[in-house]
Scaffold this motif. Structure first.
Motif, PDB file in Angstrom:
ATOM      1  N   PRO A  11       0.813  -1.226   0.000  1.00  0.00           N
ATOM      2  CA  PRO A  11       0.000   0.000   0.000  1.00  0.00           C
ATOM      3  C   PRO A  11       0.846   1.277   0.000  1.00  0.00           C
ATOM      4  CG  PRO A  11       0.114  -0.908   2.222  1.00  0.00           C
ATOM      5  CD  PRO A  11       1.006  -1.776   1.360  1.00  0.00           C
ATOM      6  N   ALA A  12       2.170   1.168  -0.159  1.00  0.00           N
ATOM      7  CA  ALA A  12       3.038   2.352  -0.013  1.00  0.00           C
ATOM      8  C   ALA A  12       2.667   3.440  -1.010  1.00  0.00           C
ATOM      9  CB  ALA A  12       4.494   1.953  -0.206  1.00  0.00           C
ATOM     10  N   THR A  13       2.690   4.665  -0.528  1.00  0.00           N
ATOM     11  CA  THR A  13       2.482   5.810  -1.419  1.00  0.00           C
ATOM     12  C   THR A  13       3.842   6.258  -1.955  1.00  0.00           C
ATOM     13  OG1 THR A  13       2.765   7.325   0.411  1.00  0.00           O
ATOM     14  CG2 THR A  13       0.505   6.647  -0.087  1.00  0.00           C
ATOM     15  N   ARG A  14       3.794   7.095  -2.956  1.00  0.00           N
ATOM     16  CA  ARG A  14       5.037   7.584  -3.549  1.00  0.00           C
ATOM     17  C   ARG A  14       5.888   8.339  -2.516  1.00  0.00           C
ATOM     18  NH1 ARG A  14       7.653   8.193  -8.141  1.00  0.00           N
ATOM     19  NH2 ARG A  14       8.718  10.183  -8.398  1.00  0.00           N
ATOM     20  N   SER A  15       5.213   9.150  -1.696  1.00  0.00           N
ATOM     21  CA  SER A  15       6.000   9.932  -0.729  1.00  0.00           C
ATOM     22  C   SER A  15       6.594   9.015   0.343  1.00  0.00           C
ATOM     23  CB  SER A  15       5.173  11.060  -0.125  1.00  0.00           C
ATOM     24  OG  SER A  15       3.927  10.589   0.257  1.00  0.00           O
ATOM     25  N   GLU A  16       5.865   7.956   0.710  1.00  0.00           N
ATOM     26  CA  GLU A  16       6.398   6.992   1.683  1.00  0.00           C
ATOM     27  C   GLU A  16       7.664   6.328   1.106  1.00  0.00           C
ATOM     28  OE1 GLU A  16       4.443   3.159   4.002  1.00  0.00           O
ATOM     29  OE2 GLU A  16       3.143   4.372   2.737  1.00  0.00           O
ATOM     30  N   ILE A  17       7.606   6.003  -0.174  1.00  0.00           N
ATOM     31  CA  ILE A  17       8.752   5.348  -0.822  1.00  0.00           C
ATOM     32  C   ILE A  17       9.936   6.312  -0.885  1.00  0.00           C
ATOM     33  CG2 ILE A  17       9.595   4.362  -3.007  1.00  0.00           C
ATOM     34  CD1 ILE A  17       6.712   3.320  -3.449  1.00  0.00           C
ATOM     35  N   LEU A  18       9.646   7.545  -1.256  1.00  0.00           N
ATOM     36  CA  LEU A  18      10.728   8.544  -1.356  1.00  0.00           C
ATOM     37  C   LEU A  18      11.376   8.757   0.002  1.00  0.00           C
ATOM     38  CD1 LEU A  18       9.260  11.242  -3.757  1.00  0.00           C
ATOM     39  CD2 LEU A  18      11.374   9.936  -4.066  1.00  0.00           C
ATOM     40  N   ALA A  19      10.536   8.825   1.050  1.00  0.00           N
ATOM     41  CA  ALA A  19      11.059   9.075   2.393  1.00  0.00           C
ATOM     42  C   ALA A  19      11.915   7.899   2.860  1.00  0.00           C
ATOM     43  CB  ALA A  19       9.905   9.312   3.358  1.00  0.00           C
ATOM     44  N   ALA A  20      11.574   6.684   2.447  1.00  0.00           N
ATOM     45  CA  ALA A  20      12.276   5.490   2.924  1.00  0.00           C
ATOM     46  C   ALA A  20      13.544   5.192   2.135  1.00  0.00           C
ATOM     47  CB  ALA A  20      11.342   4.284   2.856  1.00  0.00           C
ATOM     48  N   ALA A  21      13.638   5.736   0.932  1.00  0.00           N
ATOM     49  CA  ALA A  21      14.796   5.414   0.097  1.00  0.00           C
ATOM     50  C   ALA A  21      16.009   6.121   0.689  1.00  0.00           C
ATOM     51  CB  ALA A  21      14.541   5.862  -1.331  1.00  0.00           C
ATOM     52  N   SER A  22      16.977   5.353   1.210  1.00  0.00           N
ATOM     53  CA  SER A  22      18.113   5.978   1.896  1.00  0.00           C
ATOM     54  C   SER A  22      18.943   6.798   0.914  1.00  0.00           C
ATOM     55  CB  SER A  22      18.963   4.915   2.577  1.00  0.00           C
ATOM     56  OG  SER A  22      19.193   3.862   1.674  1.00  0.00           O
ATOM     57  N   ALA A  23      19.228   6.236  -0.233  1.00  0.00           N
ATOM     58  CA  ALA A  23      19.959   6.995  -1.251  1.00  0.00           C
ATOM     59  C   ALA A  23      19.014   7.197  -2.415  1.00  0.00           C
ATOM     60  CB  ALA A  23      21.185   6.228  -1.695  1.00  0.00           C
ATOM     61  N   PRO A  24      18.434   8.391  -2.513  1.00  0.00           N
ATOM     62  CA  PRO A  24      17.478   8.584  -3.598  1.00  0.00           C
ATOM     63  C   PRO A  24      18.129   8.226  -4.931  1.00  0.00           C
ATOM     64  CG  PRO A  24      17.552  10.510  -2.190  1.00  0.00           C
ATOM     65  CD  PRO A  24      18.631   9.583  -1.723  1.00  0.00           C
ATOM     66  N   HIS A  25      17.439   7.513  -5.706  1.00  0.00           N
ATOM     67  CA  HIS A  25      18.004   6.931  -6.923  1.00  0.00           C
ATOM     68  C   HIS A  25      16.965   7.213  -7.986  1.00  0.00           C
ATOM     69  CE1 HIS A  25      19.367   3.244  -9.252  1.00  0.00           C
ATOM     70  NE2 HIS A  25      18.118   3.324  -9.613  1.00  0.00           N
ATOM     71  N   ARG A  82       8.855  -6.968   7.252  1.00  0.00           N
ATOM     72  CA  ARG A  82       7.790  -6.458   8.119  1.00  0.00           C
ATOM     73  C   ARG A  82       7.930  -7.055   9.515  1.00  0.00           C
ATOM     74  NH1 ARG A  82       3.445  -3.479   7.112  1.00  0.00           N
ATOM     75  NH2 ARG A  82       1.900  -5.132   7.328  1.00  0.00           N
ATOM     76  N   PRO A  83       7.685  -6.257  10.540  1.00  0.00           N
ATOM     77  CA  PRO A  83       7.744  -6.824  11.893  1.00  0.00           C
ATOM     78  C   PRO A  83       6.722  -7.951  12.035  1.00  0.00           C
ATOM     79  CG  PRO A  83       7.205  -4.453  11.922  1.00  0.00           C
ATOM     80  CD  PRO A  83       7.297  -4.860  10.493  1.00  0.00           C
ATOM     81  N   ALA A  84       7.049  -8.933  12.854  1.00  0.00           N
ATOM     82  CA  ALA A  84       6.168 -10.105  12.992  1.00  0.00           C
ATOM     83  C   ALA A  84       4.775  -9.696  13.452  1.00  0.00           C
ATOM     84  CB  ALA A  84       6.792 -11.093  13.964  1.00  0.00           C
ATOM     85  N   ASP A  85       4.691  -8.603  14.222  1.00  0.00           N
ATOM     86  CA  ASP A  85       3.374  -8.223  14.752  1.00  0.00           C
ATOM     87  C   ASP A  85       2.689  -7.143  13.894  1.00  0.00           C
ATOM     88  OD1 ASP A  85       5.147  -6.240  15.256  1.00  0.00           O
ATOM     89  OD2 ASP A  85       4.620  -5.971  17.388  1.00  0.00           O
ATOM     90  N   ALA A  86       3.216  -6.897  12.702  1.00  0.00           N
ATOM     91  CA  ALA A  86       2.588  -5.878  11.832  1.00  0.00           C
ATOM     92  C   ALA A  86       1.202  -6.361  11.412  1.00  0.00           C
ATOM     93  CB  ALA A  86       3.449  -5.643  10.602  1.00  0.00           C
ATOM     94  N   PRO A  87       0.233  -5.432  11.360  1.00  0.00           N
ATOM     95  CA  PRO A  87      -1.115  -5.864  10.965  1.00  0.00           C
ATOM     96  C   PRO A  87      -1.106  -6.335   9.511  1.00  0.00           C
ATOM     97  CG  PRO A  87      -0.978  -3.467  11.107  1.00  0.00           C
ATOM     98  CD  PRO A  87       0.332  -3.998  11.595  1.00  0.00           C
ATOM     99  N   PRO A  88      -1.913  -7.340   9.187  1.00  0.00           N
ATOM    100  CA  PRO A  88      -1.936  -7.814   7.797  1.00  0.00           C
ATOM    101  C   PRO A  88      -2.457  -6.721   6.860  1.00  0.00           C
ATOM    102  CG  PRO A  88      -3.661  -8.887   9.101  1.00  0.00           C
ATOM    103  CD  PRO A  88      -2.870  -8.016  10.044  1.00  0.00           C
ATOM    104  N   ILE A  89      -2.021  -6.767   5.627  1.00  0.00           N
ATOM    105  CA  ILE A  89      -2.489  -5.780   4.642  1.00  0.00           C
ATOM    106  C   ILE A  89      -3.797  -6.310   4.053  1.00  0.00           C
ATOM    107  CG2 ILE A  89      -1.929  -4.652   2.454  1.00  0.00           C
ATOM    108  CD1 ILE A  89       1.074  -5.244   3.313  1.00  0.00           C
ATOM    109  N   PRO A  90      -4.885  -5.551   4.205  1.00  0.00           N
ATOM    110  CA  PRO A  90      -6.167  -6.089   3.725  1.00  0.00           C
ATOM    111  C   PRO A  90      -6.158  -6.308   2.211  1.00  0.00           C
ATOM    112  CG  PRO A  90      -6.425  -3.891   4.716  1.00  0.00           C
ATOM    113  CD  PRO A  90      -4.976  -4.211   4.767  1.00  0.00           C
ATOM    114  N   GLU A  91      -6.696  -7.441   1.825  1.00  0.00           N
ATOM    115  CA  GLU A  91      -6.716  -7.848   0.405  1.00  0.00           C
ATOM    116  C   GLU A  91      -7.489  -6.863  -0.469  1.00  0.00           C
ATOM    117  OE1 GLU A  91      -6.406 -11.182  -1.396  1.00  0.00           O
ATOM    118  OE2 GLU A  91      -4.708 -11.453  -0.018  1.00  0.00           O
TER     119      GLU A  91
END
Ligand code: GLU
Length: 317
Positions: free
Chosen positions: A100-114, A131-140
């Motif tokens: 479900p990642a948004t573009r801004s989430e991806i940009l923020a997470a990319a350590s070396a913008p490429h 993903r952490p073991a206790d992360a909520p499942p991503i709804p289908e």
């Protein structure tokens, strides 16, 4: 006829410009010189960017310029079942996950913008193992894309014009999208599924897609599809600023020239000159282009569309 098959694959997201036409004409001539069958495939899965009238306009302008193909045009959007089957096959191999990642989430997470050109590497945010073991499942049913898990390491293939290629797809783009948030197959998946289903053996297209090819080869292997098609990535036509033809270069639509009364022979003549088939710009019928087309004459460098080219097209109109 041989058992070789190619395809003309316009995207009805805008009108075809002279650069697109050059690639189509090369593709058509290579096919007809060698007895390959030609599938006309309208790549109309690009959601909101697709303009309904552009499909027919693409068909009309290719026909007007003198190209032909075998059978009726096939629209990708008319039957999604094969793409769904392919997604199911990847999912059964545990090669996909919802993201479900948004573009801004991806940009923020990319350590070396490429960011090269238009693609941002996906840093694996929602890859199950990250993903952490206790992360909520991503709804289908949520508005999520589906990505394919790409291993590290180089994927190799040979391009008939560029030679052997080796691309680390994980480094290049990371786990890439196979189904969009809109629930449609991505370009990469659709093309691989269609090329296999339509028996395509020879792919001729602009070299902006050379960088997509390793992704497609990876998907072919993941889906167990063979044989691998031959690839011919032809140089693009650029504007004088060195960027590929786009709106900022003015109206370079082939249909615009047609509306202005430019004859198809004049356009084919310019494209032939751009392909090294003639020494000067001169009018040429499509069948003459076909007769004289020769891969060896094609410059490996991009073509620059100049104001002189435009002037020459517009003479006598
Ligand atoms: N529909 C794509 C385009 O117009 C071509 C895709 C392909 O040849 O694989 O750029």
């Amino acid at each position: 006829m041989t058992d070789r098959v190619t395809r003309l694959a316009p995207s009805p997201t805008g009108a075809l410009h002279l650069g697109n036409m050059r690639t189509f004409l090369i593709n058509w001539a290579a096919a007809r010189q060698n007895g390959w069958a030609i599938v006309m495939r309208i790549e109309d899965l690009d959601g909101p960017r697709v303009k309904p009238e552009a499909s027919q306009q693409a068909i009309d302008i290719l026909d007007w310029l003198g190209m032909d193909w075998d059978g009726e045009a096939i629209f990708q959007s008319h039957d999604l079942s094969r793409y769904e089957e392919a997604l199911g096959a990847l999912s059964r191999k545990r090669l996909t996950y919802r993201c479900p990642a948004t573009r801004s989430e991806i940009l923020a997470a990319a350590s070396a913008p490429h960011v090269d050109d238009h693609e941002q590497r996906y840093p694996g945010l929602y890859r199950p193992e990250n993903r952490p073991a206790d992360a909520p499942p991503i709804p289908e049913e949520a508005d999520t894309a589906i990505r394919v898990i790409v291993p590290e390491g180089e994927i190799t293939f040979v391009d008939e014009l560029h030679g052997p290629q080796a691309v680390d797809v994980q480094q290049q783009v990371g786990d890439f999208i196979v189904q969009t948030k809109a629930g449609l197959p991505s370009y990469q998946l659709a093309v691989v599924v269609d090329d296999d289903h339509q028996g395509v053996t020879d792919i001729v297209r602009g070299d902006d897609l050379l960088r997509s090819t390793a992704r497609q080869v990876f998907l072919q292997d993941a889906l167990g599809l063979s044989p691998r098609p031959r690839y011919y990535h032809v140089p693009l036509v650029l504007g004088e600023d060195g960027h590929r033809l786009a709106k900022r270069h003015g109206d370079t639509r082939t249909a615009m020239y047609r509306e202005q009364g430019v004859r198809p022979e004049r356009i084919v003549g310019l494209l032939a000159w751009w392909c090294g088939l003639t020494d000067t710009r001169e009018e040429l019928a499509a069948d003459e282009f076909l007769r004289t087309f020769d891969w060896a004459k094609l410059s490996p460098d991009p073509i620059i569309f100049t104001p002189d080219d435009h002037q020459w097209l517009m003479q006598n109109t």
